[in-house]
Write an enzyme that holds these catalytic residues in place. Structure first.
Site, PDB file in Angstrom:
ATOM      1  CG  LEU A  62     -89.575 -25.577  29.373  1.00  0.00           C
ATOM      2  CD1 LEU A  62     -89.929 -24.280  30.104  1.00  0.00           C
ATOM      3  CD2 LEU A  62     -89.852 -25.435  27.880  1.00  0.00           C
ATOM      4  CG  ASP A  63     -83.256 -26.708  26.174  1.00  0.00           C
ATOM      5  OD1 ASP A  63     -83.535 -27.915  26.177  1.00  0.00           O
ATOM      6  OD2 ASP A  63     -83.054 -26.055  25.138  1.00  0.00           O
ATOM      7  CE  LYS A  64     -77.754 -25.199  32.870  1.00  0.00           C
ATOM      8  NZ  LYS A  64     -77.522 -23.715  32.941  1.00  0.00           N
ATOM      9  NE  ARG A  76     -80.326 -23.189  23.515  1.00  0.00           N
ATOM     10  CZ  ARG A  76     -79.797 -23.614  24.654  1.00  0.00           C
ATOM     11  NH1 ARG A  76     -80.475 -24.462  25.434  1.00  0.00           N
ATOM     12  NH2 ARG A  76     -78.594 -23.195  25.028  1.00  0.00           N
TER      13      ARG A  76
END
Length: 223
Positions: A68-70, A169
């Site tokens: 997952l993205d940070k 996003r």
């Protein structure tokens, strides 16, 4: 117009709680990753703290299968041995897993659901940002469904059909509803509306490596 990419990367991951474990057995461990924590360590020693690093302290040999993205929180599964890693890894590779996210986005969406079908490519001048590129981009599709409305914002259930970097996003920004608190793709009031990215991996399903039975894990968004 997006804000310029920051010249310095400040990494201050949360330390409490250290690890949130949703499920564990002899084959897998499912974690609930907090926003602000890297999934895997970076090359710089200052980026050594990550979910993988923390997991290895408690589960030696645990292997990362997906990320997952940070700034995205939510469910991540890790394998406890090579057999489990290969079994689940192939499911991710062939899109045989199920994933759903909860997000709060800017604005009040008029329709109840929809599909975003826009190809994505790396924005090399603003890496790691991604951008819509109809000539060189890879196919990317995301489904969205309204699950709640509030003044100035909409709560969505998002299902990525493909798995491109920053897909949800970018897609939300492109249809005029950036995810609240998204420092890469939101600006002005949409960026200032939340102190973190309002995106959470809330559902994760796959076939268990021992026996192949379907399993589904869920997590409640912290926003």
């Amino acid at each position: 117009m997006l804000n310029p990419m920051p010249k310095t990367f400040v990494y201050d991951p949360p330390t409490e709680p250290w690890l949130v474990i949703v499920h564990e057995d002899d084959d897998i461990v499912v974690f609930d990753k907090p926003s602000g924590l890297l999934s895997v360590p970076g090359k710089d020693l200052r980026l050594a703290d990550s979910l993988q690093t923390r997991a290895l302290e408690r589960y030696p040999g645990a292997g990362t299968i997906h990320r997952l993205d940070k700034d995205t929180s939510g469910l991540i599964v890790m394998a406890r041995h090579k057999g489990a890693h290969g079994h689940i890894g192939k499911q991710f590779e062939y899109r045989q897993t199920s994933k759903a996210y909860i997000a709060r986005v800017w604005g009040e969406m008029a329709e109840e659901e929809g599909l975003v079908d826009l190809p994505l490519a790396t924005d090399w001048e603003n890496k790691p940002r991604q951008r819509v590129d109809h000539e060189r981009g890879r196919p990317a599709q995301s489904r969205w469904q309204v699950i709640g409305r509030e003044p100035g914002a909409t709560r969505l259930r998002l299902v990525p059909i493909t798995g491109r970097t920053h897909q949800l996003r970018v897609h939300m920004r492109e249809i005029g509803h950036p995810i609240l608190g998204d420092e890469f793709y939101a600006t002005g009031p949409a960026l200032d509306a939340a102190d973190r990215l309002q995106l959470h991996a809330a559902e994760l399903g796959f076939r268990h490596p021992r026996g192949g039975e379907p399993v589904l894990f869920t997590s409640t968004p912290p926003f």
